[in-house]
Design an enzyme around this catalytic site. Structure first.
Site, PDB file in Angstrom:
ATOM      1  N   SER A 145     -37.040  60.617  40.165  1.00  0.00           N
ATOM      2  CA  SER A 145     -38.008  60.593  39.070  1.00  0.00           C
ATOM      3  C   SER A 145     -38.451  62.025  38.832  1.00  0.00           C
ATOM      4  CB  SER A 145     -39.230  59.750  39.450  1.00  0.00           C
ATOM      5  OG  SER A 145     -40.298  59.996  38.544  1.00  0.00           O
ATOM      6  N   TYR A 181     -45.800  58.074  45.710  1.00  0.00           N
ATOM      7  CA  TYR A 181     -44.548  57.734  45.011  1.00  0.00           C
ATOM      8  C   TYR A 181     -43.753  59.010  44.727  1.00  0.00           C
ATOM      9  CZ  TYR A 181     -41.570  56.455  40.988  1.00  0.00           C
ATOM     10  OH  TYR A 181     -40.519  56.275  40.116  1.00  0.00           O
TER      11      TYR A 181
HETATM   12  P1  NAP Z   1     -38.722  47.758  37.514  1.00  0.00           P
HETATM   13  O1  NAP Z   1     -38.658  47.404  36.070  1.00  0.00           O
HETATM   14  O2  NAP Z   1     -40.008  47.596  38.246  1.00  0.00           O
HETATM   15  O3  NAP Z   1     -37.573  46.972  38.292  1.00  0.00           O
HETATM   16  C1  NAP Z   1     -37.474  47.157  39.683  1.00  0.00           C
HETATM   17  C2  NAP Z   1     -36.201  46.534  40.180  1.00  0.00           C
HETATM   18  O4  NAP Z   1     -36.089  46.811  41.587  1.00  0.00           O
HETATM   19  C3  NAP Z   1     -36.174  45.040  40.040  1.00  0.00           C
HETATM   20  O5  NAP Z   1     -34.833  44.664  39.788  1.00  0.00           O
HETATM   21  C4  NAP Z   1     -36.613  44.562  41.423  1.00  0.00           C
HETATM   22  O6  NAP Z   1     -36.116  43.266  41.783  1.00  0.00           O
HETATM   23  C5  NAP Z   1     -35.981  45.607  42.303  1.00  0.00           C
HETATM   24  N1  NAP Z   1     -36.638  45.776  43.602  1.00  0.00           N
HETATM   25  C6  NAP Z   1     -37.910  46.161  43.864  1.00  0.00           C
HETATM   26  N2  NAP Z   1     -38.130  46.195  45.194  1.00  0.00           N
HETATM   27  C7  NAP Z   1     -36.961  45.826  45.793  1.00  0.00           C
HETATM   28  C8  NAP Z   1     -36.540  45.655  47.127  1.00  0.00           C
HETATM   29  N3  NAP Z   1     -37.390  45.884  48.152  1.00  0.00           N
HETATM   30  N4  NAP Z   1     -35.265  45.249  47.361  1.00  0.00           N
HETATM   31  C9  NAP Z   1     -34.412  45.012  46.350  1.00  0.00           C
HETATM   32  N5  NAP Z   1     -34.754  45.155  45.054  1.00  0.00           N
HETATM   33  C10 NAP Z   1     -36.011  45.554  44.776  1.00  0.00           C
HETATM   34  O7  NAP Z   1     -38.300  49.306  37.736  1.00  0.00           O
HETATM   35  P2  NAP Z   1     -37.598  50.344  36.741  1.00  0.00           P
HETATM   36  O8  NAP Z   1     -38.637  50.942  35.881  1.00  0.00           O
HETATM   37  O9  NAP Z   1     -36.391  49.758  36.128  1.00  0.00           O
HETATM   38  O10 NAP Z   1     -37.196  51.496  37.781  1.00  0.00           O
HETATM   39  C11 NAP Z   1     -35.940  51.526  38.434  1.00  0.00           C
HETATM   40  C12 NAP Z   1     -35.854  52.802  39.275  1.00  0.00           C
HETATM   41  O11 NAP Z   1     -36.056  53.951  38.446  1.00  0.00           O
HETATM   42  C13 NAP Z   1     -36.899  52.887  40.387  1.00  0.00           C
HETATM   43  O12 NAP Z   1     -36.336  53.515  41.526  1.00  0.00           O
HETATM   44  C14 NAP Z   1     -37.957  53.778  39.772  1.00  0.00           C
HETATM   45  O13 NAP Z   1     -38.728  54.440  40.755  1.00  0.00           O
HETATM   46  C15 NAP Z   1     -37.104  54.738  38.974  1.00  0.00           C
HETATM   47  N6  NAP Z   1     -37.825  55.375  37.870  1.00  0.00           N
HETATM   48  C16 NAP Z   1     -38.385  54.643  36.863  1.00  0.00           C
HETATM   49  C17 NAP Z   1     -39.061  55.288  35.836  1.00  0.00           C
HETATM   50  C18 NAP Z   1     -39.701  54.552  34.690  1.00  0.00           C
HETATM   51  O14 NAP Z   1     -40.376  55.209  33.878  1.00  0.00           O
HETATM   52  N7  NAP Z   1     -39.533  53.251  34.541  1.00  0.00           N
HETATM   53  C19 NAP Z   1     -39.184  56.678  35.854  1.00  0.00           C
HETATM   54  C20 NAP Z   1     -38.613  57.402  36.881  1.00  0.00           C
HETATM   55  C21 NAP Z   1     -37.928  56.731  37.888  1.00  0.00           C
HETATM   56  P3  NAP Z   1     -36.872  41.866  41.348  1.00  0.00           P
HETATM   57  O15 NAP Z   1     -36.515  41.645  39.894  1.00  0.00           O
HETATM   58  O16 NAP Z   1     -36.279  40.833  42.238  1.00  0.00           O
HETATM   59  O17 NAP Z   1     -38.335  42.101  41.548  1.00  0.00           O
END
Ligand code: NAP
Length: 250
Positions: A144, A158
């Site tokens: 991130s 985080y």
């Molecule tokens: P999200 O919408 O919250 O989705 C999270 C995903 O991770 C879901 O599929 C969830 O599964 C799964 N997950 C969470 N904890 C888990 C665990 N312990 N074991 C296995 N699966 C798990 O997140 P997102 O925004 O798509 O983000 C994805 C990645 O990008 C993350 O690493 C996040 O830190 C990074 N990121 C996101 C952003 C942003 O702005 N969104 C920015 C920078 C980085 P379930 O559906 O079963 O809950």
């Protein structure tokens, strides 16, 4: 088929789901990992299959080493030999000033974002490394821009977890480059997903982020899937140990 299987952790929703759809369109069979939302994982599998691709859902907590070994075995048995891994599963942990953070929440945050990433890489390297009888492959870790900027207010832990992901990416790339495995990271800016929904629905939050973004918008999951697909592909054959920032200029 033919291109092999990619395990995408957290492939049920958000960025991970977009990565699954995109990698399947490139011809990879996709193992859609999830923690608890089996309906969302099934929807990702259905979307891949509707587009003519191959996918299966696998429930496993990335912090559970035993569950991961079983998942990688089941995924390759069902879908074919491993070609790569996308470490996308992640959590923000609790939004709170550091003075109010709780040790158990911090331990869980690092267990998922950092140890989970390392444990999944262990399973992937065991199967990909040419030194261990594999055919080589590629790993992409989700960092991130928080790793560089320190995170939104209340998210310093985080940010630290993503800093660890970037350091680990460089270290593992050095270790397994000679074994045919490339390891890179993508650092997204603010992307519209369930993870950012609560923050972005606060009054003025969306406008402030957009105003601070040179390209003048929030990111979409497909913006990130594009970079992941390139790093996974043979087009990035000379790229390892690096972080690609996809943030609209932040
Ligand atoms: P999200 O919408 O919250 O989705 C999270 C995903 O991770 C879901 O599929 C969830 O599964 C799964 N997950 C969470 N904890 C888990 C665990 N312990 N074991 C296995 N699966 C798990 O997140 P997102 O925004 O798509 O983000 C994805 C990645 O990008 C993350 O690493 C996040 O830190 C990074 N990121 C996101 C952003 C942003 O702005 N969104 C920015 C920078 C980085 P379930 O559906 O079963 O809950």
């Amino acid at each position: 088929m033919g291109m092999g299987t990619v395990v995408v952790t957290g492939g049920s929703r958000g960025i991970g789901a977009a990565v699954c759809r995109r990698l399947a369109a490139e011809g990879y069979a996709v193992a859609v990992n999830y923690a608890s939302d089996s309906a969302a994982a099934a929807a990702t599998v259905a979307a891949v299959e509707a587009a003519g691709g191959a996918a299966r859902a696998f429930k496993a907590d990335v912090a559970d080493a035993g569950a991961l070994a079983q998942m990688f075995d089941a995924a390759t048995e069902a879908l074919g030999p491993l070609a790569g891994l996308v470490n996308n599963a992640g959590s923000t942990g609790r939004f709170a000033p550091v003075a109010e953070q709780d040790p158990a929440d911090l331990a869980r945050l690092f267990a998922v974002n950092v140890t989970g990433t390392i444990l999944c890489c262990r399973e992937a390297v065991l199967r990909l490394s040419t030194r261990r009888g594999g055919k080589g492959g590629a790993i992409v870790n989700l960092s991130s821009i928080a790793a560089r900027l320190g995170g939104l207010s209340g998210l310093a832990p985080y940010a630290a977890s993503k800093g660890a992901v970037e350091s680990f990416t460089r270290g593992l790339a050095t270790e397994v480059g000679p074994e045919g495995v490339r390891v890179n990271a993508v650092a997204p800016g603010m992307i519209e997903t369930d993870m950012t929904d609560g923050f972005l629905s606060q009054p003025g939050a969306r406008e402030r982020v957009v105003a601070g973004t040179p390209l003048g918008r929030l990111g979409a999951p497909d913006d990130i899937a594009e970079a992941v697909a390139w790093l996974m592909s043979p087009a990035a054959a000379f790229v390892t140990g690096t972080v690609v920032t996809v943030s609209g200029g932040r």
